[in-house]
Design a protein around this motif. Structure first.
Motif, mmCIF file in Angstrom:
data_model
loop_
_atom_site.group_PDB
_atom_site.id
_atom_site.type_symbol
_atom_site.label_atom_id
_atom_site.label_comp_id
_atom_site.label_asym_id
_atom_site.label_seq_id
_atom_site.Cartn_x
_atom_site.Cartn_y
_atom_site.Cartn_z
ATOM 1 N N ARG A 607 0.930 -1.142 0.113
ATOM 2 C CA ARG A 607 -0.038 0.023 -0.159
ATOM 3 C C ARG A 607 0.880 1.416 0.231
ATOM 4 O O ARG A 607 1.912 1.298 0.607
ATOM 5 C CB ARG A 607 -0.843 0.067 1.329
ATOM 6 C CG ARG A 607 -1.866 1.127 1.262
ATOM 7 C CD ARG A 607 -2.770 1.195 2.559
ATOM 8 N NE ARG A 607 -3.728 2.313 2.387
ATOM 9 C CZ ARG A 607 -4.970 2.158 1.913
ATOM 10 N NH1 ARG A 607 -5.380 1.048 1.578
ATOM 11 N NH2 ARG A 607 -5.659 3.315 1.601
ATOM 12 N N GLY A 608 0.581 2.326 -0.650
ATOM 13 C CA GLY A 608 1.188 3.199 -0.818
ATOM 14 C C GLY A 608 0.749 4.678 -1.263
ATOM 15 O O GLY A 608 0.570 5.312 -2.317
ATOM 16 N N GLY A 609 -0.161 4.981 -0.245
ATOM 17 C CA GLY A 609 -0.923 6.455 -0.276
ATOM 18 C C GLY A 609 -2.167 6.206 0.533
ATOM 19 O O GLY A 609 -2.652 5.077 1.136
ATOM 20 N N ALA A 610 -2.853 7.492 0.845
ATOM 21 C CA ALA A 610 -3.867 7.481 1.833
ATOM 22 C C ALA A 610 -5.042 6.972 1.227
ATOM 23 O O ALA A 610 -5.962 6.304 1.935
ATOM 24 C CB ALA A 610 -3.926 9.106 2.354
ATOM 25 N N LEU A 611 -5.501 7.164 0.076
ATOM 26 C CA LEU A 611 -6.985 6.618 -0.379
ATOM 27 C C LEU A 611 -6.451 5.428 -1.482
ATOM 28 O O LEU A 611 -5.307 5.750 -2.287
ATOM 29 C CB LEU A 611 -7.508 7.691 -1.066
ATOM 30 C CG LEU A 611 -7.951 9.026 -0.439
ATOM 31 C CD1 LEU A 611 -8.287 10.102 -1.101
ATOM 32 C CD2 LEU A 611 -8.969 8.593 0.802
ATOM 33 N N HIS A 612 -7.627 4.532 -1.588
ATOM 34 C CA HIS A 612 -7.272 3.478 -2.511
ATOM 35 C C HIS A 612 -7.993 4.095 -3.857
ATOM 36 O O HIS A 612 -9.498 3.973 -3.515
ATOM 37 C CB HIS A 612 -7.635 2.093 -1.966
ATOM 38 C CG HIS A 612 -7.293 0.990 -2.570
ATOM 39 N ND1 HIS A 612 -6.916 0.024 -1.751
ATOM 40 C CD2 HIS A 612 -7.227 0.761 -3.742
ATOM 41 C CE1 HIS A 612 -6.411 -0.939 -2.642
ATOM 42 N NE2 HIS A 612 -6.714 -0.536 -3.847
ATOM 43 N N LEU A 613 -7.406 4.090 -4.865
ATOM 44 C CA LEU A 613 -8.159 4.887 -6.072
ATOM 45 C C LEU A 613 -8.611 3.911 -6.898
ATOM 46 O O LEU A 613 -7.747 2.831 -7.442
ATOM 47 C CB LEU A 613 -7.206 5.882 -6.816
ATOM 48 C CG LEU A 613 -8.052 6.608 -8.107
ATOM 49 C CD1 LEU A 613 -8.907 7.489 -7.722
ATOM 50 C CD2 LEU A 613 -7.012 6.969 -8.933
ATOM 51 N N ILE A 614 -9.844 3.722 -7.315
ATOM 52 C CA ILE A 614 -10.502 2.589 -8.357
ATOM 53 C C ILE A 614 -10.487 3.398 -9.632
ATOM 54 O O ILE A 614 -11.331 4.311 -9.622
ATOM 55 C CB ILE A 614 -11.526 1.988 -7.841
ATOM 56 C CG1 ILE A 614 -11.468 1.352 -6.531
ATOM 57 C CG2 ILE A 614 -12.247 1.150 -8.796
ATOM 58 C CD1 ILE A 614 -12.657 0.620 -6.062
ATOM 59 N N ALA A 685 -11.550 6.249 -3.207
ATOM 60 C CA ALA A 685 -11.939 7.389 -4.401
ATOM 61 C C ALA A 685 -11.933 6.437 -5.805
ATOM 62 O O ALA A 685 -11.467 5.423 -5.946
ATOM 63 C CB ALA A 685 -10.850 8.336 -4.544
ATOM 64 N N VAL A 686 -12.992 7.074 -6.442
ATOM 65 C CA VAL A 686 -12.967 6.650 -7.857
ATOM 66 C C VAL A 686 -12.924 7.608 -8.701
ATOM 67 O O VAL A 686 -13.499 8.744 -8.698
ATOM 68 C CB VAL A 686 -14.518 6.035 -8.005
ATOM 69 C CG1 VAL A 686 -15.047 5.633 -9.522
ATOM 70 C CG2 VAL A 686 -15.117 4.826 -7.034
ATOM 71 N N LEU A 687 -11.828 7.491 -9.774
ATOM 72 C CA LEU A 687 -11.694 8.282 -10.844
ATOM 73 C C LEU A 687 -11.812 7.469 -12.091
ATOM 74 O O LEU A 687 -10.949 6.609 -12.372
ATOM 75 C CB LEU A 687 -10.565 8.924 -10.567
ATOM 76 C CG LEU A 687 -10.023 10.049 -11.928
ATOM 77 C CD1 LEU A 687 -11.277 11.103 -11.960
ATOM 78 C CD2 LEU A 687 -8.714 10.581 -11.651
ATOM 79 N N SER A 688 -12.774 7.398 -12.880
ATOM 80 C CA SER A 688 -13.044 6.615 -14.194
ATOM 81 C C SER A 688 -11.908 6.811 -15.266
ATOM 82 O O SER A 688 -11.427 8.003 -15.224
ATOM 83 C CB SER A 688 -14.403 6.662 -14.636
ATOM 84 O OG SER A 688 -15.336 6.099 -13.795
ATOM 85 N N THR A 689 -11.726 5.940 -15.961
ATOM 86 C CA THR A 689 -10.671 6.148 -17.018
ATOM 87 C C THR A 689 -11.449 6.804 -18.375
ATOM 88 O O THR A 689 -12.780 6.975 -18.371
ATOM 89 C CB THR A 689 -10.110 4.489 -17.614
ATOM 90 O OG1 THR A 689 -11.370 3.984 -18.255
ATOM 91 C CG2 THR A 689 -9.251 3.943 -16.484
ATOM 92 N N GLY A 690 -10.783 7.277 -19.294
ATOM 93 C CA GLY A 690 -11.272 7.853 -20.446
ATOM 94 C C GLY A 690 -11.207 9.470 -20.742
ATOM 95 O O GLY A 690 -11.429 9.561 -21.948
ATOM 96 N N ALA A 691 -11.039 10.091 -19.766
ATOM 97 C CA ALA A 691 -11.048 11.351 -19.821
ATOM 98 C C ALA A 691 -9.643 11.739 -20.843
ATOM 99 O O ALA A 691 -8.510 11.050 -20.360
ATOM 100 C CB ALA A 691 -10.723 12.179 -18.792
ATOM 101 N N TRP A 692 -9.692 12.510 -21.975
ATOM 102 C CA TRP A 692 -8.553 12.404 -22.762
ATOM 103 C C TRP A 692 -7.373 13.112 -22.155
ATOM 104 O O TRP A 692 -7.496 14.208 -21.686
ATOM 105 C CB TRP A 692 -8.947 13.256 -24.028
ATOM 106 C CG TRP A 692 -9.853 12.491 -25.036
ATOM 107 C CD1 TRP A 692 -10.456 11.263 -24.821
ATOM 108 C CD2 TRP A 692 -10.264 12.795 -26.300
ATOM 109 N NE1 TRP A 692 -11.143 10.982 -25.911
ATOM 110 C CE2 TRP A 692 -10.953 11.879 -27.061
ATOM 111 C CE3 TRP A 692 -10.085 14.013 -27.012
ATOM 112 C CZ2 TRP A 692 -11.611 12.129 -28.252
ATOM 113 C CZ3 TRP A 692 -10.477 14.334 -28.442
ATOM 114 C CH2 TRP A 692 -11.349 13.259 -28.813
ATOM 115 N N PHE A 693 -6.326 12.456 -22.161
ATOM 116 C CA PHE A 693 -4.840 12.813 -21.708
ATOM 117 C C PHE A 693 -4.416 14.115 -22.043
ATOM 118 O O PHE A 693 -4.489 14.670 -23.329
ATOM 119 C CB PHE A 693 -3.754 11.784 -21.912
ATOM 120 C CG PHE A 693 -2.594 12.071 -21.368
ATOM 121 C CD1 PHE A 693 -2.429 12.382 -19.897
ATOM 122 C CD2 PHE A 693 -1.401 11.895 -22.155
ATOM 123 C CE1 PHE A 693 -1.040 12.647 -19.640
ATOM 124 C CE2 PHE A 693 -0.260 12.146 -21.494
ATOM 125 C CZ PHE A 693 -0.040 12.504 -20.312
#
Length: 759
Positions: A607-614, A685-693
């Protein structure tokens, strides 16, 4: 075309009807028989003529003036628009130079699916067919979606198709199943899409209301369909809970000893591990509760309910898209085997319910029209998710499924379809990797990040600008995909682009076989129709099919491999060394991989961070497709991709709903807009994929970059699931979040790069 001239077509989000709107755009409406049309149809009108469409062939200025070679300026320079002859002459010359100087192994045929639901205008097939006609290419194998499972399953049940291709339909589940135990839940949002599209979203409708009791084991409440019970689990700990469920079945004598003896091998080894004989740690519910956050009493009660009736144990694809991703799949199979229900209708093991439209569908398992890619004379390949490793470390050795392979030295990347700057991990590292080849050629419809990191960009048509045949796995219909719009600017379909290259390299006849694009569509249909006729299925002639707009696919009687195997394990042996389900695989154990031993095991990740991002799939688009469409744009918060936080985590950081935050870890950072919800586990936390880089300077950290738009793959680690599969592990990572400081950079991802026109 009049607005009244509605014609059929299909896309990854399903079959629909389209018509030109008289102003160069398009209007759409669902298939008339679709019980649950996809909301993603709302993106289509905004995609067709968006300002990011690639209008003309374009060449990166540094490559045009300085010639081929490694360059850190990819993704940073302006492009020069040229005519088609100039672009094709340059690309053909580079293909010829590289194959003559370094061999065809130095060409990477990067295309990775999802560009079109069409059976002919499938960019990956088109590109690979072309490259095979000029001597071959380094290929990729497997996929980002379930690549880890695709390697594991043959070791456990003899083939990946035995599980992935023959899932029980929801009708069967409703008739026979008492309980679904869903690791990763059964998220409805994913069930509107599959690679070829479906005419009727029966799976989406059934997933929303399964009519069966569901135990959803997920950190996200919305992964539980139809009011199912939510077991809020710590991300990445499903295996601990699975082992504890198995421990209860074993120690309370609730397992099916007869099935395990008759149909499985290695249960004695696995049982010893459950008891703690091999490592001194019994896998009790109390042990698991301290890891996964689900109470021991709830684990024990669930195990007893599983043994009391017909139970379907299912694992989403998301769980195997992680470090040690083989383990929840293998442990799920072991649980189903202990219950003794594998091969029974509505029982046993499922993989992908809630991951794709075809899993649980009621359409036939049927061979669809397919464009032959020919044979690749080059045997070199990489696992698909190892592209950055290949480009950065030519000549390096790595493990893969019991073998030792070497990365080739790639001089030219040719990409048609797909967007690695969407689906790959650690995009800062990928940018460094894309700086290494001498030439990068990309066919693209829009100015995505992949196009911006190319040397030569060739404008491709969209589905609405060409004719094709469309159908997906377990689809009920084959759709006649009529052309709706004229191509934008000077865009050409991939077949025409590649035919032009083939002409310059002296292989046009071999590539096209003398057919036009329309001729190929008719040929593929007719050949497929003749094949079905020999099997006793009679379909209409092409002209009738094209006029009708679709044809219903014949129902082909199914006899799934695991059903046959259950009936007679001695006669219908599985393609495993033992011929049985391998709960312990001596072959896998012999590889000596500490990240994938010979049986399902709890292998905790660091584990490396305060929040687990999905970083899950978005509900407002398919991957990055449609990000410029209305449905996707409307979901943005302050113009950025939304990140969902639990109110408790937001309060601790002084973060308010609707604000912009900086999401960061040691790999990178991005900006995102905040949505608060108590329908996810605190600490997640949830940050979905697909926002154009959209890489830009980080205002809070001079000298560093961030994604101003919110692509989570600047945060995910580019590491494999294991040495066995080398699969994608991009589903989860660890981050922290802080308020973003003004001034915030503008989002530039939906604006074309600087372009000039060569006289």
């Amino acid at each position: 075309m009049s607005t009244e001239q509605w014609v059929p077509t299909t896309a990854h989000w399903g079959a629909y009807e389209a018509a030109a709107d008289g102003n160069g755009g398009v209007q759409v409406r669902p298939h008339p028989d679709d019980p649950a049309p996809s909301a993603l149809l709302g993106n289509v009108p905004g995609i067709a003529r968006h300002t990011t469409r690639v209008q003309r062939p374009a060449i990166r200025r540094g490559w045009l003036t300085g010639g081929p070679g490694p360059s850190s300026q990819r993704g940073r320079e302006e492009f020069v628009e040229v005519d088609w002859d100039t672009a094709l002459d340059l690309v053909a010359a580079q293909l010829d130079r590289v194959r003559n100087e370094s061999g065809n192994e130095a060409i990477y045929g990067g295309s990775y699916g999802w560009s079109s639901a069409g059976r002919f205008h499938h960019a990956q097939s088109q590109l690979h067919r072309f490259l095979n006609t000029i001597g071959g290419y380094t290929a990729s194998r497997s996929n980002y979606s379930f690549g880890t499972s695709e390697i594991l399953l043959p070791h456990v049940v003899g083939s990946s198709a035995a599980v992935l291709g023959y899932a029980d339909s929801w009708a069967t589940v409703r008739e026979h199943t008492d309980l679904i135990v869903a690791f990763g839940g059964v998220p409805v949002k994913n069930t509107s899409v599959n690679p070829g599209g479906v005419a009727r979203h029966s799976t989406a409708a059934a997933t929303a209301d399964p009519g069966v009791e569901v135990a959803s084991i997920s950190p996200l409440a919305d992964d539980a369909p139809g009011g199912g019970r939510w077991y809020s689990i710590e991300p990445g700990t499903d295996v601990a809970m699975q082992l504890a469920l198995g421990h209860v079945l074993l120690t309370e004598d609730l397992h099916d000893s007869a099935f395990l003896e008759r149909c499985c091998t290695g249960f004695d080894v696995f049982a010893g591990y459950l008891r703690g004989e091999s490592d001194g740690v019994p896998k009790t519910p109390e042990w698991a509760a301290g890891i996964c956050g689900v109470e021991a009493v709830d684990i024990r009660e669930l195990a007893r309910r599983m043994a009391a009736g017909r139970t379907l144990v299912t694992v989403t694809w998301s769980l195997q898209r992680a470090v040690r991703g083989e383990q929840p799949v293998w442990a799920g199979i072991a649980l189903a085997a202990m219950l003794g229900q594998i091969g029974l209708p509505g029982g046993g093991f499922g993989h992908g319910y809630g991951s794709m439209a075809d899993v649980g569908g009621d359409g036939p398992v049927l061979q669809l029209p397919t464009l032959s890619q020919g044979a690749n004379p080059v045997g070199t390949f990489i696992p698909v998710a190892r592209i950055a490793d290949m480009l950065l470390h030519p000549g390096a050795e790595y493990d893969y499924n019991g073998t030792r392979l070497t990365y080739p030295d790639i001089r030219l990347v040719h990409w048609a379809g797909g967007n690695p700057f969407h689906h790959h991990q650690d995009l800062t590292r990928l940018r460094r990797a894309f700086a290494r080849p001498e030439t990068v050629v990309v066919h693209e419809t829009h100015w995505t990040a992949t196009a911006r990191h190319a040397d030569v960009v060739l404008p491709a048509t969209t589905t609405l600008e060409r004719e094709d045949l469309g159908a997906g796995r377990r689809s009920t219909h084959l759709t006649a995909m009529h052309r709706v719009l004229d191509p934008v600017g000077e865009a050409r379909d991939d077949f025409t682009i590649l035919a032009g290259l083939a002409e310059r390299l002296g292989v046009r006849r071999r590539f096209t076989e003398g057919r036009s694009a329309r001729g190929w569509v008719e040929h593929l249909y007719t050949r497929w129709r003749d094949q079905l006729a020999r099997q006793g299925h009679h379909l209409p002639e092409f002209d009738q099919f094209w006029k009708a707009g679709e044809v219903r696919l014949p129902q082909v009687p199914e006899d799934p491999p695991l059903v046959r195997f259950r009936r007679d394990p001695e006669r219908d042996r599985l393609h495993t060394p033992s011929g049985r389900i391998e709960l312990h695989s001596e072959k896998v154990a012999s590889f000596g991989y500490d990240d994938c031993p010979g049986h399902p095991a709890w292998l905790p990740a660091e584990r490396g961070g305060a929040l687990h991002l999905i970083a899950n799939q978005p509900r407002t688009r398919l991957h990055g497709q449609g990000d410029v469409g209305a449905v996707s744009r409307d979901s943005k918060v302050a113009g950025r991709e939304p990140i969902t936080l639990h109110p408790r985590d937001a309060d601790a950081r002084g973060i308010a709903e609707g604000s912009v935050v900086r999401v960061f870890n040691d790999r990178g950072a991005c900006l995102a807009g905040v949505v608060l919800s108590d329908r996810l586990r605190p600490g997640v936390a949830v940050l979905s994929t697909g926002a154009w880089f959209d890489p830009q300077p980080d205002p809070q950290h001079p000298g560093q970059e961030l994604c101003a738009h919110g692509n989570p793959n600047v945060l995910t680690a580019d590491v494999p699931a294991s040495r066995l599969s080398q699969g994608c592990a991009g589903q989860r990572t660890h981050v922290d979040v802080e308020p973003a400081e003004n001034p915030l950079p503008d989002v530039k991802a939906h604006t074309p790069p600087p372009l000039t026109r060569r006289p």
